[in-house]
Design a protein around this motif. Structure first.
Motif, PDB file in Angstrom:
ATOM      1  N   ILE A 247       0.848  -1.197   0.000  1.00  0.00           N
ATOM      2  CA  ILE A 247       0.000   0.000   0.000  1.00  0.00           C
ATOM      3  C   ILE A 247       0.883   1.246   0.000  1.00  0.00           C
ATOM      4  O   ILE A 247       1.884   1.304   0.721  1.00  0.00           O
ATOM      5  CB  ILE A 247      -0.984   0.018   1.199  1.00  0.00           C
ATOM      6  N   SER A 248       0.515   2.191  -0.868  1.00  0.00           N
ATOM      7  CA  SER A 248       1.272   3.433  -0.924  1.00  0.00           C
ATOM      8  C   SER A 248       0.399   4.596  -0.485  1.00  0.00           C
ATOM      9  O   SER A 248      -0.823   4.579  -0.662  1.00  0.00           O
ATOM     10  CB  SER A 248       1.797   3.681  -2.341  1.00  0.00           C
ATOM     11  N   TYR A 249       1.056   5.569   0.102  1.00  0.00           N
ATOM     12  CA  TYR A 249       0.409   6.842   0.419  1.00  0.00           C
ATOM     13  C   TYR A 249       1.219   7.937  -0.255  1.00  0.00           C
ATOM     14  O   TYR A 249       2.464   7.897  -0.232  1.00  0.00           O
ATOM     15  CB  TYR A 249       0.383   7.100   1.934  1.00  0.00           C
TER      16      TYR A 249
ATOM     17  N   ALA B 180       8.109   6.415 -13.882  1.00  0.00           N
ATOM     18  CA  ALA B 180       7.573   5.440 -14.842  1.00  0.00           C
ATOM     19  C   ALA B 180       8.471   4.210 -14.810  1.00  0.00           C
ATOM     20  O   ALA B 180       9.688   4.336 -14.834  1.00  0.00           O
ATOM     21  CB  ALA B 180       7.552   6.047 -16.236  1.00  0.00           C
ATOM     22  N   HIS B 181       7.856   3.026 -14.716  1.00  0.00           N
ATOM     23  CA  HIS B 181       8.676   1.811 -14.566  1.00  0.00           C
ATOM     24  C   HIS B 181       7.931   0.587 -15.069  1.00  0.00           C
ATOM     25  O   HIS B 181       6.745   0.663 -15.403  1.00  0.00           O
ATOM     26  CB  HIS B 181       9.072   1.625 -13.093  1.00  0.00           C
ATOM     27  N   ILE B 182       8.660  -0.529 -15.115  1.00  0.00           N
ATOM     28  CA  ILE B 182       7.996  -1.809 -15.361  1.00  0.00           C
ATOM     29  C   ILE B 182       8.248  -2.722 -14.159  1.00  0.00           C
ATOM     30  O   ILE B 182       9.278  -2.632 -13.490  1.00  0.00           O
ATOM     31  CB  ILE B 182       8.464  -2.520 -16.665  1.00  0.00           C
ATOM     32  N   ASP B 183       7.268  -3.591 -13.872  1.00  0.00           N
ATOM     33  CA  ASP B 183       7.409  -4.610 -12.836  1.00  0.00           C
ATOM     34  C   ASP B 183       7.328  -5.958 -13.532  1.00  0.00           C
ATOM     35  O   ASP B 183       6.708  -6.081 -14.579  1.00  0.00           O
ATOM     36  CB  ASP B 183       6.259  -4.520 -11.818  1.00  0.00           C
ATOM     37  N   GLN B 184       7.934  -6.958 -12.923  1.00  0.00           N
ATOM     38  CA  GLN B 184       7.810  -8.302 -13.507  1.00  0.00           C
ATOM     39  C   GLN B 184       6.660  -9.082 -12.872  1.00  0.00           C
ATOM     40  O   GLN B 184       6.589 -10.295 -12.980  1.00  0.00           O
ATOM     41  CB  GLN B 184       9.139  -9.070 -13.386  1.00  0.00           C
TER      42      GLN B 184
ATOM     43  N   PHE C 249      -2.820  -5.804  -9.402  1.00  0.00           N
ATOM     44  CA  PHE C 249      -4.109  -5.118  -9.409  1.00  0.00           C
ATOM     45  C   PHE C 249      -3.923  -3.866  -8.563  1.00  0.00           C
ATOM     46  O   PHE C 249      -3.637  -3.956  -7.365  1.00  0.00           O
ATOM     47  CB  PHE C 249      -5.201  -5.992  -8.795  1.00  0.00           C
ATOM     48  N   LEU C 250      -4.038  -2.696  -9.202  1.00  0.00           N
ATOM     49  CA  LEU C 250      -3.840  -1.416  -8.515  1.00  0.00           C
ATOM     50  C   LEU C 250      -5.206  -0.862  -8.153  1.00  0.00           C
ATOM     51  O   LEU C 250      -5.918  -0.328  -9.015  1.00  0.00           O
ATOM     52  CB  LEU C 250      -3.076  -0.454  -9.429  1.00  0.00           C
ATOM     53  N   LEU C 251      -5.553  -1.032  -6.899  1.00  0.00           N
ATOM     54  CA  LEU C 251      -6.871  -0.629  -6.429  1.00  0.00           C
ATOM     55  C   LEU C 251      -6.758   0.708  -5.710  1.00  0.00           C
ATOM     56  O   LEU C 251      -5.990   0.835  -4.760  1.00  0.00           O
ATOM     57  CB  LEU C 251      -7.405  -1.723  -5.481  1.00  0.00           C
TER      58      LEU C 251
ATOM     59  N   LEU D  38      -7.085  10.412  -5.268  1.00  0.00           N
ATOM     60  CA  LEU D  38      -7.030  10.229  -6.716  1.00  0.00           C
ATOM     61  C   LEU D  38      -5.615   9.934  -7.172  1.00  0.00           C
ATOM     62  O   LEU D  38      -4.655  10.524  -6.673  1.00  0.00           O
ATOM     63  CB  LEU D  38      -7.485  11.511  -7.426  1.00  0.00           C
ATOM     64  N   ARG D  39      -5.483   9.039  -8.126  1.00  0.00           N
ATOM     65  CA  ARG D  39      -4.175   8.820  -8.755  1.00  0.00           C
ATOM     66  C   ARG D  39      -4.368   8.770 -10.265  1.00  0.00           C
ATOM     67  O   ARG D  39      -5.267   8.107 -10.774  1.00  0.00           O
ATOM     68  CB  ARG D  39      -3.523   7.520  -8.259  1.00  0.00           C
ATOM     69  N   ARG D  40      -3.516   9.499 -10.960  1.00  0.00           N
ATOM     70  CA  ARG D  40      -3.544   9.455 -12.425  1.00  0.00           C
ATOM     71  C   ARG D  40      -2.597   8.358 -12.879  1.00  0.00           C
ATOM     72  O   ARG D  40      -1.427   8.347 -12.490  1.00  0.00           O
ATOM     73  CB  ARG D  40      -3.075  10.793 -12.972  1.00  0.00           C
ATOM     74  N   TRP D  41      -3.101   7.440 -13.694  1.00  0.00           N
ATOM     75  CA  TRP D  41      -2.267   6.368 -14.249  1.00  0.00           C
ATOM     76  C   TRP D  41      -2.105   6.574 -15.742  1.00  0.00           C
ATOM     77  O   TRP D  41      -3.071   6.856 -16.448  1.00  0.00           O
ATOM     78  CB  TRP D  41      -2.895   4.992 -13.996  1.00  0.00           C
ATOM     79  N   GLN D  42      -0.870   6.419 -16.183  1.00  0.00           N
ATOM     80  CA  GLN D  42      -0.583   6.440 -17.620  1.00  0.00           C
ATOM     81  C   GLN D  42       0.177   5.170 -17.947  1.00  0.00           C
ATOM     82  O   GLN D  42       1.064   4.759 -17.181  1.00  0.00           O
ATOM     83  CB  GLN D  42       0.291   7.655 -17.959  1.00  0.00           C
TER      84      GLN D  42
ATOM     85  N   ALA E  66       4.766  -0.886 -19.040  1.00  0.00           N
ATOM     86  CA  ALA E  66       5.242   0.380 -18.481  1.00  0.00           C
ATOM     87  C   ALA E  66       4.076   1.171 -17.887  1.00  0.00           C
ATOM     88  O   ALA E  66       3.012   1.268 -18.507  1.00  0.00           O
ATOM     89  CB  ALA E  66       5.931   1.203 -19.567  1.00  0.00           C
ATOM     90  N   HIS E  67       4.278   1.693 -16.666  1.00  0.00           N
ATOM     91  CA  HIS E  67       3.208   2.453 -16.013  1.00  0.00           C
ATOM     92  C   HIS E  67       3.769   3.572 -15.160  1.00  0.00           C
ATOM     93  O   HIS E  67       4.899   3.498 -14.684  1.00  0.00           O
ATOM     94  CB  HIS E  67       2.293   1.534 -15.197  1.00  0.00           C
ATOM     95  N   HIS E  68       2.937   4.577 -14.984  1.00  0.00           N
ATOM     96  CA  HIS E  68       3.346   5.770 -14.243  1.00  0.00           C
ATOM     97  C   HIS E  68       2.113   6.278 -13.507  1.00  0.00           C
ATOM     98  O   HIS E  68       1.122   6.644 -14.129  1.00  0.00           O
ATOM     99  CB  HIS E  68       3.859   6.814 -15.245  1.00  0.00           C
TER     100      HIS E  68
ATOM    101  N   MET F 232      -4.128   6.976  -1.590  1.00  0.00           N
ATOM    102  CA  MET F 232      -3.622   5.666  -1.175  1.00  0.00           C
ATOM    103  C   MET F 232      -3.991   4.639  -2.247  1.00  0.00           C
ATOM    104  O   MET F 232      -5.144   4.564  -2.684  1.00  0.00           O
ATOM    105  CB  MET F 232      -4.195   5.253   0.175  1.00  0.00           C
ATOM    106  N   THR F 233      -2.997   3.876  -2.663  1.00  0.00           N
ATOM    107  CA  THR F 233      -3.189   2.870  -3.706  1.00  0.00           C
ATOM    108  C   THR F 233      -2.779   1.513  -3.154  1.00  0.00           C
ATOM    109  O   THR F 233      -1.706   1.385  -2.555  1.00  0.00           O
ATOM    110  CB  THR F 233      -2.357   3.223  -4.951  1.00  0.00           C
ATOM    111  N   ILE F 234      -3.645   0.547  -3.363  1.00  0.00           N
ATOM    112  CA  ILE F 234      -3.388  -0.815  -2.887  1.00  0.00           C
ATOM    113  C   ILE F 234      -2.919  -1.655  -4.077  1.00  0.00           C
ATOM    114  O   ILE F 234      -3.630  -1.753  -5.073  1.00  0.00           O
ATOM    115  CB  ILE F 234      -4.676  -1.434  -2.294  1.00  0.00           C
ATOM    116  N   SER F 235      -1.719  -2.228  -3.996  1.00  0.00           N
ATOM    117  CA  SER F 235      -1.208  -3.089  -5.069  1.00  0.00           C
ATOM    118  C   SER F 235      -1.299  -4.538  -4.627  1.00  0.00           C
ATOM    119  O   SER F 235      -0.561  -4.952  -3.736  1.00  0.00           O
ATOM    120  CB  SER F 235       0.266  -2.808  -5.358  1.00  0.00           C
ATOM    121  N   VAL F 236      -2.198  -5.291  -5.250  1.00  0.00           N
ATOM    122  CA  VAL F 236      -2.257  -6.724  -4.962  1.00  0.00           C
ATOM    123  C   VAL F 236      -1.371  -7.394  -6.009  1.00  0.00           C
ATOM    124  O   VAL F 236      -1.711  -7.424  -7.190  1.00  0.00           O
ATOM    125  CB  VAL F 236      -3.712  -7.235  -5.023  1.00  0.00           C
TER     126      VAL F 236
HETATM  127  C1  SIN Z   1       2.468   3.312  -6.133  1.00  0.00           C
HETATM  128  O1  SIN Z   1       1.509   2.822  -5.501  1.00  0.00           O
HETATM  129  O2  SIN Z   1       2.866   4.453  -5.929  1.00  0.00           O
HETATM  130  C2  SIN Z   1       3.207   2.533  -7.169  1.00  0.00           C
HETATM  131  C3  SIN Z   1       2.675   1.199  -7.461  1.00  0.00           C
HETATM  132  C4  SIN Z   1       3.310   0.636  -8.715  1.00  0.00           C
HETATM  133  O3  SIN Z   1       3.594   1.358  -9.643  1.00  0.00           O
HETATM  134  O4  SIN Z   1       3.557  -0.571  -8.833  1.00  0.00           O
END
Ligand code: SIN
Ligand code: CO
Length: 396
Positions: free
Chosen positions: A124-126, A135-139, A143-145, A150-154, A200-202, A211-215
């Motif tokens: 979880i991020s705040y 901007a990055h890639i993950d392997q 699921f970004l909940l 608000l979070r802007r995703w590109q 790739a995501h940002h 706050m974003t929850i990454s499962v």
């Molecule tokens: C974030 O929650 O700030 C980043 C999550 C991600 O990009 O994997």
């Protein structure tokens, strides 16, 4: 009709089968209102509190840190850290929040169309406005909940693992990030974005309570799998099983390693490794190794079977410890319950019951072999009674 054939709000009214066939590991999916009227299962203060606990994996990313751009610091943090932070452009990221906050762990039930052993953790991020990690890639599949704010995703499309990254910083930020058409959204609480590995995501915070929850779901790399499987198998092979060249032809050149020799070695390797029963035993063990080995703590004074039965019959349910991983498998050689990197032969009924995530009750003792296995798993620290937990754990 299995319960995975019905449309799921979580997946934008796709069935789990449709989602898995068309998106999982293949392409992103934006789901507006994945969890309608979603209320964050954790508050920002509580997340910051966790980041101050020893043993909790936490990072702070500051776009313009006191020691340079894109500064990454690791927890545990203290209040002074949070006090000195600017009003914008930083992120706090806390791993494995599901291990500490039951209401966060409960979210995982929504994802039960995926095998639980694929799960890495819930991060979880705040972030205040502008906060992001580049901007990055993950392997990983993730699921970004959106939990609050608000979070802007590109999104920048699928990239190779070795896409150039910015040098000289502790973050893997892409040197080049080009937003793809129709891949720019602001997510509100309850909205969710699924991303396959390598995409790739940002994501940039657009509010002071983002706050974003990454499962996150992990998949072992071939590199890790080969090394780990070879280690597992190696421990069991007799020293007498060797390269053998009985009946070979005379050497043509004394220094030559010829085709026949290479083929003999290849056969030895392939026939030894290609053992489905051993692959299964290794796979179950490796996928249930705890994320943090020191979170599975054996009891100082082991319980005996009678004491365990008495405590259960007293009405105290037995819980799966949050850092523990369970899986099971049946094949021709029997059923194995895998727990925290070990395998236990048992009945299929007992294995399924134990690898289920619901607590255990006295009636579960009726399953063959249950009392002995439950006792063993309490003693290794994979199962536990709530009343045995220390005060430290209860404040989570
Ligand atoms: C974030 O929650 O700030 C980043 C999550 C991600 O990009 O994997
Ligand atoms: Co990411």
């Amino acid at each position: 009709m299995s319960h995975h054939d019905k449309p799921l709000t979580l997946l934008g009214d796709l069935t789990a089968a449709d989602f898995l066939a068309n998106y999982w590991q293949q392409k992103p999916l934006l789901i507006r209102g994945a969890i309608p009227d979603f209320i964050s299962p954790i508050e920002a203060d509580e997340l910051a509190g966790l980041a101050c606990e020893p043993g909790v994996e936490a990072r702070l990313v500051e776009e313009a840190g006191p020691d340079g751009p894109w500064q990454v610091s690791h927890g545990p943090f203290d209040e002074a850290t949070f006090k000195r932070l600017p009003e914008e452009n930083w992120s706090l990221l806390v791993q494995a929040v599901d291990h500490y906050v039951p209401s966060v762990a409960a979210l995982l039930d929504e994802f039960d169309f995926l095998p639980r052993w694929r799960l890495d953790d819930v991060m979880i991020s705040y972030a205040p406005p502008g906060g992001n990690v580049g901007a990055h890639i993950d392997q990983y599949d993730v699921f970004l909940l959106q939990a609050s704010g608000l979070r802007r995703w590109q999104l920048g499309g699928k990239l190779a693992e070795d896409a150039p990254i910015i040098q000289g910083i502790d973050l893997r930020i892409l040197q080049e990030f080009t937003v793809e058409p129709d891949s720019d959204w602001v997510l509100e609480p309850g909205d969710m974005l699924y991303l396959p590995p390598g995409w790739a995501h940002h994501g940039v915070s657009q509010s002071d309570d983002c706050m974003t929850i990454s499962v996150g779901f992990r998949a072992p790399s071939a590199d890790e799998a080969i090394t780990s499987y070879a280690d597992y198998l190696g421990e069991q092979l007799p020293a007498s099983q060797r390269y053998s060249d009985a009946g070979m032809a005379p050497a043509q050149q004394v220094g030559e390693l010829d085709d026949a020799a290479v083929e003999r070695m290849r056969q030895l390797i392939v026939s030894t490794l290609d053992n489905p029963a051993q692959v299964a035993q290794w796979f179950g063990r490796v996928m249930t190794q705890p994320k943090y080995v020191d979170q599975v703590v054996p009891l100082e004074t082991p319980l005996n079977e009678a004491a365990l039965v008495a405590q259960l019959q007293d009405g105290e349910p037995l819980y799966h410890m949050p850092g523990s991983r369970f899986a099971w498998r049946s094949d021709a050689s029997g059923t194995t319950l895998f727990v925290d990197g070990d395998g236990h032969a048992c009945s299929p009924e007992l294995a399924k019951r134990l690898a289920d995530t619901t607590p255990l009750y006295p009636e579960d003792l009726e399953l063959e072999g249950a009392a002995a296995l439950l006792t063993q798993l309490v003693n290794t620290g994979s199962l536990g009674f709530m009343s045995d937990e220390g005060d430290d754990d209860e404040e989570y």
